[in-house]
Write an enzyme that holds these catalytic residues in place. Sequence first.
Site, mmCIF file in Angstrom:
data_model
loop_
_atom_site.group_PDB
_atom_site.id
_atom_site.type_symbol
_atom_site.label_atom_id
_atom_site.label_comp_id
_atom_site.label_asym_id
_atom_site.label_seq_id
_atom_site.Cartn_x
_atom_site.Cartn_y
_atom_site.Cartn_z
ATOM 1 N N SER A 92 13.854 8.859 1.766
ATOM 2 C CA SER A 92 13.667 8.625 0.699
ATOM 3 C C SER A 92 14.756 9.495 -0.489
ATOM 4 O O SER A 92 15.728 8.683 -1.061
ATOM 5 C CB SER A 92 12.516 9.708 -0.028
ATOM 6 O OG SER A 92 11.243 8.569 0.633
ATOM 7 N N GLY A 93 14.906 10.355 0.570
ATOM 8 C CA GLY A 93 15.969 11.377 -0.084
ATOM 9 C C GLY A 93 18.124 10.674 0.161
ATOM 10 O O GLY A 93 18.306 10.904 -0.889
ATOM 11 N N THR A 129 9.397 8.652 6.457
ATOM 12 C CA THR A 129 8.702 8.321 6.263
ATOM 13 C C THR A 129 6.950 8.436 5.431
ATOM 14 O O THR A 129 6.384 7.915 5.861
ATOM 15 C CB THR A 129 8.710 10.530 6.248
ATOM 16 O OG1 THR A 129 9.198 10.725 6.948
ATOM 17 C CG2 THR A 129 6.738 10.410 6.638
ATOM 18 N N CYS A 135 3.430 8.292 3.471
ATOM 19 C CA CYS A 135 2.671 7.442 1.287
ATOM 20 C C CYS A 135 2.245 6.508 1.508
ATOM 21 O O CYS A 135 0.912 6.046 1.240
ATOM 22 C CB CYS A 135 3.732 7.978 0.497
ATOM 23 S SG CYS A 135 4.304 8.810 0.236
ATOM 24 N N TYR A 187 14.606 -1.828 1.852
ATOM 25 C CA TYR A 187 15.360 -0.616 1.654
ATOM 26 C C TYR A 187 16.547 -1.291 1.830
ATOM 27 O O TYR A 187 17.402 -0.493 2.022
ATOM 28 C CB TYR A 187 14.392 0.508 2.512
ATOM 29 C CG TYR A 187 14.009 1.892 1.471
ATOM 30 C CD1 TYR A 187 12.008 0.030 1.067
ATOM 31 C CD2 TYR A 187 14.743 2.913 1.335
ATOM 32 C CE1 TYR A 187 11.777 2.013 0.241
ATOM 33 C CE2 TYR A 187 13.273 3.284 0.083
ATOM 34 C CZ TYR A 187 12.256 2.960 -0.511
ATOM 35 O OH TYR A 187 11.622 3.990 -0.604
ATOM 36 N N GLY A 203 22.679 10.055 13.956
ATOM 37 C CA GLY A 203 24.063 11.432 14.204
ATOM 38 C C GLY A 203 23.721 12.212 14.030
ATOM 39 O O GLY A 203 22.295 13.104 14.032
ATOM 40 N N TYR A 265 -3.386 18.182 3.310
ATOM 41 C CA TYR A 265 -4.121 17.073 2.380
ATOM 42 C C TYR A 265 -4.096 16.087 3.973
ATOM 43 O O TYR A 265 -4.597 15.437 3.425
ATOM 44 C CB TYR A 265 -2.369 17.060 1.683
ATOM 45 C CG TYR A 265 -1.414 16.675 2.141
ATOM 46 C CD1 TYR A 265 -1.853 15.201 2.052
ATOM 47 C CD2 TYR A 265 -0.336 17.210 2.473
ATOM 48 C CE1 TYR A 265 -0.326 14.576 2.219
ATOM 49 C CE2 TYR A 265 0.900 16.919 2.872
ATOM 50 C CZ TYR A 265 1.103 16.126 3.212
ATOM 51 O OH TYR A 265 2.812 14.979 2.916
ATOM 52 N N ILE A 266 -2.909 16.022 4.690
ATOM 53 C CA ILE A 266 -3.107 14.773 5.785
ATOM 54 C C ILE A 266 -4.713 15.018 6.451
ATOM 55 O O ILE A 266 -5.028 13.546 6.838
ATOM 56 C CB ILE A 266 -1.732 14.793 6.781
ATOM 57 C CG1 ILE A 266 -0.479 14.780 5.584
ATOM 58 C CG2 ILE A 266 -2.025 13.877 7.392
ATOM 59 C CD1 ILE A 266 0.425 15.398 6.791
ATOM 60 N N GLU A 269 -7.206 13.422 4.097
ATOM 61 C CA GLU A 269 -6.701 12.025 3.909
ATOM 62 C C GLU A 269 -7.313 11.219 5.300
ATOM 63 O O GLU A 269 -7.708 10.402 4.933
ATOM 64 C CB GLU A 269 -5.513 11.831 3.733
ATOM 65 C CG GLU A 269 -4.483 12.413 2.064
ATOM 66 C CD GLU A 269 -3.846 12.536 1.939
ATOM 67 O OE1 GLU A 269 -3.226 11.891 0.717
ATOM 68 O OE2 GLU A 269 -2.349 11.171 2.807
ATOM 69 N N GLY A 350 0.392 20.371 9.767
ATOM 70 C CA GLY A 350 1.817 20.976 9.681
ATOM 71 C C GLY A 350 2.550 20.414 10.485
ATOM 72 O O GLY A 350 2.441 19.211 11.239
ATOM 73 N N ALA A 429 -1.057 15.068 -5.395
ATOM 74 C CA ALA A 429 -1.981 14.010 -4.997
ATOM 75 C C ALA A 429 -1.949 14.378 -3.449
ATOM 76 O O ALA A 429 -1.672 14.878 -2.987
ATOM 77 C CB ALA A 429 -2.173 12.763 -5.446
ATOM 78 N N HIS A 524 -11.649 5.778 -24.672
ATOM 79 C CA HIS A 524 -13.251 5.728 -24.507
ATOM 80 C C HIS A 524 -13.675 4.474 -24.356
ATOM 81 O O HIS A 524 -12.870 3.507 -24.973
ATOM 82 C CB HIS A 524 -14.628 6.059 -25.655
ATOM 83 C CG HIS A 524 -15.770 6.389 -25.715
ATOM 84 N ND1 HIS A 524 -16.379 7.196 -24.691
ATOM 85 C CD2 HIS A 524 -16.711 5.782 -26.219
ATOM 86 C CE1 HIS A 524 -17.061 6.884 -24.947
ATOM 87 N NE2 HIS A 524 -17.696 5.957 -25.506
ATOM 88 N N GLU A 529 -10.385 10.681 -21.125
ATOM 89 C CA GLU A 529 -10.616 11.470 -21.766
ATOM 90 C C GLU A 529 -11.786 12.853 -21.809
ATOM 91 O O GLU A 529 -11.199 13.980 -23.015
ATOM 92 C CB GLU A 529 -12.084 10.616 -22.832
ATOM 93 C CG GLU A 529 -13.003 10.400 -22.880
ATOM 94 C CD GLU A 529 -14.069 9.742 -22.974
ATOM 95 O OE1 GLU A 529 -13.743 9.625 -24.729
ATOM 96 O OE2 GLU A 529 -15.351 9.216 -22.789
#
Lengths: 561, 496
Positions: A92-93, A129, A135, A187, A203, A265-266, A269, A350, A429, A524, A529
């Site tokens: 991503s980065g 990743t 994700c 990509y 690299g 979180y992993i 999930e 981790g 999230a 509503h 709400e």
Amino acid sequence: MKTMASSLTSPKLSSLSSPTLQTLLCQKPPLSHLLCSSFVSLPKTLFSLSCHARFPSQYQRCCTFTVRSQSENGTDAARRYDFDLFTIGAGSGGVRASRFAANFGASVAICELPFSTISSDTTGGVGGTCVLRGCVPKKLLVYSSKYAHEFEESNGFGWKYDSEPKHDWSTLMANKNAELQRLTGIYKNILKNSDVKLIEGRGKIVDPHTVDVDGKLYSARHIIISVGGRPFIPDIPGREYAIDSDAALDLPSKPEKIAIVGGGYIALEFAGIFNGLASEVHVFIRQKKVLRGFDEEVRDFVSEQMAIRGIEFHVEETPQAIIKSADGSLSLKTNKGTVEGFSHIMFATGRTPNTKNLGLESVGVKTAKNGAIEVDEYSQTSVPSIWAVGDVTDRMNLTPVALMEGMALAKTLFQNNPTKPDYRAVPSAVFSQPPIGQVGLTEEQAVQQYGNVDIFTANFKPLKATLSGLPDRAFMKLIVCAKTNKVLGLHMCGEDSPEIVQGFAVAVKAGLTKADFDATVGVHPTAAEEFVTMRTTTRKIRKSKPAEGKTDSGVKAAAGV
Amino acid sequence: MARKMLIDGELGKPSEDDKNYDFDLFVIGAGSGGVRASRFSANYGAKVGICELPFHPISSETIGGVGGTCVIRGCVPKKILVYGASYGGELEDARKFGWELSEKVDFNWKKLLQKKTDEINRLNGIYKRLLSNAGVKLFEGEGRLAGPNEVEVTQLDGTKLSYSAKHILIATGSRAQRLNIPGEELAITSDKALSLEELPKRAVVVGGGYIAVEFASIWRGMGSTVDLVFRKELPLRGFDDEMRAVVARNLEGRGINLHPRTNLSKLMKTEHGIMAVTDHGEELMADVVLFATGRAPNSKRLNLEAAGVELDNTGAIKVDEYSRTNMPSVWAVGDVTNRMNLTPVALMEGTCFANTVFKGQPSKPDYNNVPYAVFSIPPLSVVGLSEEQALEQANGDILIFTSTFNPMKNTISGRQEKTVMKLVVDAETDKVLGASMCGPDAPEIMQGIAVALKCGATKAQFDSTVGLHPTAAEEFVTMRSLTRRVAGQGKPKTNL
């Protein structure tokens, strides 16, 4: 693949299918970028490398001498390089930084390991990743798994099945992998359309301006390291029997009974994924509670909801060994005893930055104890011409943060616009079932930083659950600064939380107040709400800052409706 | 004497005369607006009475129920049916995610309807308790205005009660209208549609508003054949034109037969069901024909004209910005005033009324940036201005950002349905003037966006917010490329 035949629409799973050009997951760049690409050819090597051979390596060596003394971000203005930017790692980065650098006029190359669903020292893949091992595949599995709950719910809404719906793991894996292939292709095309040269291989930094990719040397004014992180499994006896999240996303068959070690979180999930797909799931956590760092009430709420759905939590248990028995099943030995009969044992304990064998030590790039590359606020390392973004820097390990860092860096380097990533009010999230969305501070952080805060909470049975009869609930929380009325933190656990929180993140980031929330009319009937109709303070925390030495002035009664 | 004082505009000042009234406030109609106003007024110390017709799912001149349209015949039962119907699409989508479902999946309408009725009964009870806990006295019967400070309640057994009140609030809501065409008695309205004995195998839905598209989606999701007949080129007049087109495409994609620019000319009973004849001469056969052709304020039997309360030509009660009618002691909130007919708006009006009259804090409801949703499948949700409204109001240029994408779930399920999002931005101030979305979870996503718009958030503030990955909502903060720039003035209005 028998299930495919039952669908009316043809599957769009191959990277060659044009009708789904618009489908973009991690990034959705302008359509024009994609439409002009062919999507047809995805050769291993997109560009001929021959043109680079004419740069003799001794030329580079002689020049590296002066590099350190250069002022402008460590570059030598007089020197000519193969590229303005060389990026190691096309996740991503790296992709974001490279694309935008190229858009700003830089000549850019990026290298990435060959594609594989499981990462290693020699495998990776364009997309990184997020797209290949994080994700995206995770969310696809969550979708699949969540249907189990939806079938159950649907009974309460009058739907009935002649036989229990059954899940076929291999169909899911095949369709998931086809999608990943398609995405890695997208990509590659994104890079190609931005005129970024993609070089497949590993690299390694040779000197502050030179990268070695499988024996070929490339010189660059700037080098970005964006090689990400990888799951970490502690060294205990039998660790060779354990799987990590890479493997868990691409198992040949569904686990019958799985132990998941970890409370992050992993872990949660995957616990949700396998539980939904009818595996017996045991989660082992070292601490008393899951999700360290999250709001305490959210931590309690999510584990309670997950336990109701059938996940067994083993708290304060530290794994000590994995034992394989004669029948092939696995046992997990912890400080409290041994649990037997697992088909799989997964460690979600981790992740660690991928900084080994990058040549960092030799060129003088400083790393932290855990291997993360140390960078300043502009993502610059201790070597002025070398920069790093994303998980390899272990700042805030989220895809959109890596994107932000990559974008900021491209602006800093090639738009003459020094830009710092802004880590305030970054929403995040957890795609557990039910999921969590949050932005801003936890109650504990807010009290520590602001002393006096007002807490508003709602814990309710959603409309859907009153009909389905399932014990699902939703929890919402607003943390408000008592002095300024600013909303400091917003948390939710319950259906649709991540989608709900995004819009509120704009409000929190903009520094809006509780009064602003109250002035907004509700949509509503929704769950969301509730965030604009919280009239009654649940509790008021009055704690002057320690420095002022005052004591708690007490909790006031909640205001009437 | 009391009457004189009020007309003289002495309202609000404490007076000896106050003691002569039976109530400080008497509310006619216990729906969203009426219940909110009476509860809050009671909390501020007022003595409050409220009257409401006896409970029944289908409303009439003499039947209603505490909770009102939203709870008994609107938002709540509708959303329950939408949930029920959504599983139809989910089951299709599940297969490519590896789920093997039996060929025969049954949907039992009767069971869902029973559970829906149980739920609204429960809510009706909750609303009654809310009133009694707030100290509001509830009368069952039909209320009418007998004078500026006099309400008459006709109870079930025909006996009449008469009460005086310092203030009277009318919150009687509205009711579905029927088309005046031959055979109209064969059609039903949304009240009945929420309580049908059987799931119609074939439904003709007449109208292009949100109620029409919601019922079309509900029945289609449950497997019915649905024809949607509407007058304009696109459904949902008043919404952003681009989003209307998206909704139309999605309804069609889900298998609903659209009949744009079509009116019904008559209905006939035949052996095989109801035959609906269009003005194009088409004959549509149906088990149920639903008129979703607008709603009219419930103002007829209140004796308003005789008492001197002004109505507009639609029958809506005319009120000022504080919800006060031309008679200073008589006020009105909610659908009966036909301002913005939404539950949360009625709540806002009720709250403002209570603040104005009993808290000594004059409050005007604020109708800017009110978000709302259409629970079609998939849903549409909007806040702020549509592109057309923005162009009408703008002095300078308007920037339009749109994003059309395949939701991640569809990459596996193969469903060919795009999610569309749109931001309308003022080019000069960078303020986001409007946001809309059509796609799964749109109403949930829009609520937070609404907070941002309400406070005048700029596009730059949207852009500076980090995305929540992977969600659909993150698209709202990652719209970098301008779709088009439109000059603000002189653009002709569309009339689709």
